[in-house]
Enzyme design. Sequence first.
Site, PDB file in Angstrom:
ATOM      1  CG  ASN A   1       6.003  34.171  -9.467  1.00 60.24           C
ATOM      2  OD1 ASN A   1       6.005  34.204  -8.240  1.00 60.24           O
ATOM      3  ND2 ASN A   1       6.132  33.018 -10.138  1.00 60.24           N
TER       4      ASN A   1
ATOM      5  CG  ASP B   1       5.634  25.295  -6.235  1.00 62.40           C
ATOM      6  OD1 ASP B   1       4.839  25.951  -6.932  1.00 62.40           O
ATOM      7  OD2 ASP B   1       6.481  24.524  -6.726  1.00 62.40           O
ATOM      8  N   GLY B   2       2.495  25.350  -5.536  1.00 62.21           N
ATOM      9  CA  GLY B   2       1.425  24.390  -5.820  1.00 62.21           C
ATOM     10  C   GLY B   2       0.007  24.934  -5.781  1.00 62.21           C
TER      11      GLY B   2
HETATM   12  C1  FPP Z   1       3.079  29.178  -6.235  1.00 61.48           C
HETATM   13  O1  FPP Z   1       2.039  28.430  -6.745  1.00 61.48           O
HETATM   14  C2  FPP Z   1       2.596  30.355  -5.570  1.00 61.48           C
HETATM   15  C3  FPP Z   1       2.775  31.621  -6.001  1.00 61.48           C
HETATM   16  C4  FPP Z   1       3.467  31.972  -7.241  1.00 61.48           C
HETATM   17  C5  FPP Z   1       2.260  32.745  -5.240  1.00 61.48           C
HETATM   18  C6  FPP Z   1       2.179  32.559  -3.751  1.00 61.48           C
HETATM   19  C7  FPP Z   1       1.244  33.566  -3.283  1.00 61.48           C
HETATM   20  C8  FPP Z   1       0.309  33.425  -2.347  1.00 61.48           C
HETATM   21  C9  FPP Z   1       0.095  32.240  -1.511  1.00 61.48           C
HETATM   22  C10 FPP Z   1      -0.628  34.559  -2.144  1.00 61.48           C
HETATM   23  C11 FPP Z   1      -0.008  35.873  -1.780  1.00 61.48           C
HETATM   24  C12 FPP Z   1       0.675  35.839  -0.477  1.00 61.48           C
HETATM   25  C13 FPP Z   1       0.439  36.662   0.552  1.00 61.48           C
HETATM   26  C14 FPP Z   1       1.331  36.587   1.725  1.00 61.48           C
HETATM   27  C15 FPP Z   1      -0.653  37.622   0.576  1.00 61.48           C
HETATM   28  P1  FPP Z   1       1.985  28.209  -8.319  1.00 61.48           P
HETATM   29  O2  FPP Z   1       1.016  29.195  -8.877  1.00 61.48           O
HETATM   30  O3  FPP Z   1       3.358  28.302  -8.893  1.00 61.48           O
HETATM   31  O4  FPP Z   1       1.449  26.764  -8.389  1.00 61.48           O
HETATM   32  P2  FPP Z   1       1.712  25.689  -9.543  1.00 61.48           P
HETATM   33  O5  FPP Z   1       3.197  25.458  -9.573  1.00 61.48           O
HETATM   34  O6  FPP Z   1       0.953  24.503  -9.069  1.00 61.48           O
HETATM   35  O7  FPP Z   1       1.171  26.276 -10.811  1.00 61.48           O
END
Ligand code: FPP
Length: 245
Positions: free
Chosen positions: A69, A21-22
């Site tokens: 998502n 997250d984050g």
């Molecule tokens: C959460 O951060 C992260 C995600 C929704 C996606 C995670 C994906 C990756 C790290 C990339 C893809 C992975 C691979 C293995 C290729 P957020 O966007 O919810 O952050 P926020 O809560 O700060 O907005």
Amino acid sequence: MQIFTPEEKERLPVHVAIIMDGNGRWARSHGKPRLFGHRNGVENVRSVVNTAREVGVPFMTLYAFSQENQNRPMDEKSGLMRLLEEFLKRELKTMQKDGIRLRAIGDLDGLPRFAKKIVEDSIEKTKDNDQWNLTLALNYGSRQEILQAVKACSQNQNQNHENLEWDDFAQYLETKDLPDPDLIIRTSGEFRLSNFLLVQAAYAEIFVSPLHWPDFGRKAFLDALRDFTKRERRYGKTSEQLTSF
Ligand code: FPP
């Protein structure tokens, strides 16, 4: 210098699952668009995976894209799918060389066709690898997984439903080939499971880090593992029962 003592090594988790997250908040704090955060998040996946392999944690599951998502803006969703494609294209050679088996949990039919294809191809190409295990949760939702499992189980005429045991039912879950996670890490300071491995987490230890995922690098991951080695996992027993022979 050794990272863990032999006693600590004995107590390392077998399966670590991570809610990454984050990325968005990390990007904002750098004055950049959200995808910049996701891109740096992918870089961090490499670092944490390599660290897990180095210290001997054999299973890792990453929550890369939840069913929820799907509600994000189209450009962010397609950017994430492109990053996934890039990641798998770049890492396939390493996965083959190092014997890494890729698995996925989640509804792959809900991914764009190009993403579904590269995920399925990578799973197929790595299916005989047996040195390390990476599972990506993609378009995954734990409630949806449980519901599917209930449907499949109840439709199976050969299943003795009267005497159904947990281990029988667990065979209908998408994680049937994986051990339950011992440790679930969530970054960015949120104390939630967010529909991730809800039943598999029954006895998991949970570690919440205040760091955003792109900053949760090797050192932070090693600290989380060290913290885990100090936890007393009682599975409902008392401390005294665990120490008496
Ligand atoms: C959460 O951060 C992260 C995600 C929704 C996606 C995670 C994906 C990756 C790290 C990339 C893809 C992975 C691979 C293995 C290729 P957020 O966007 O919810 O952050 P926020 O809560 O700060 O907005």
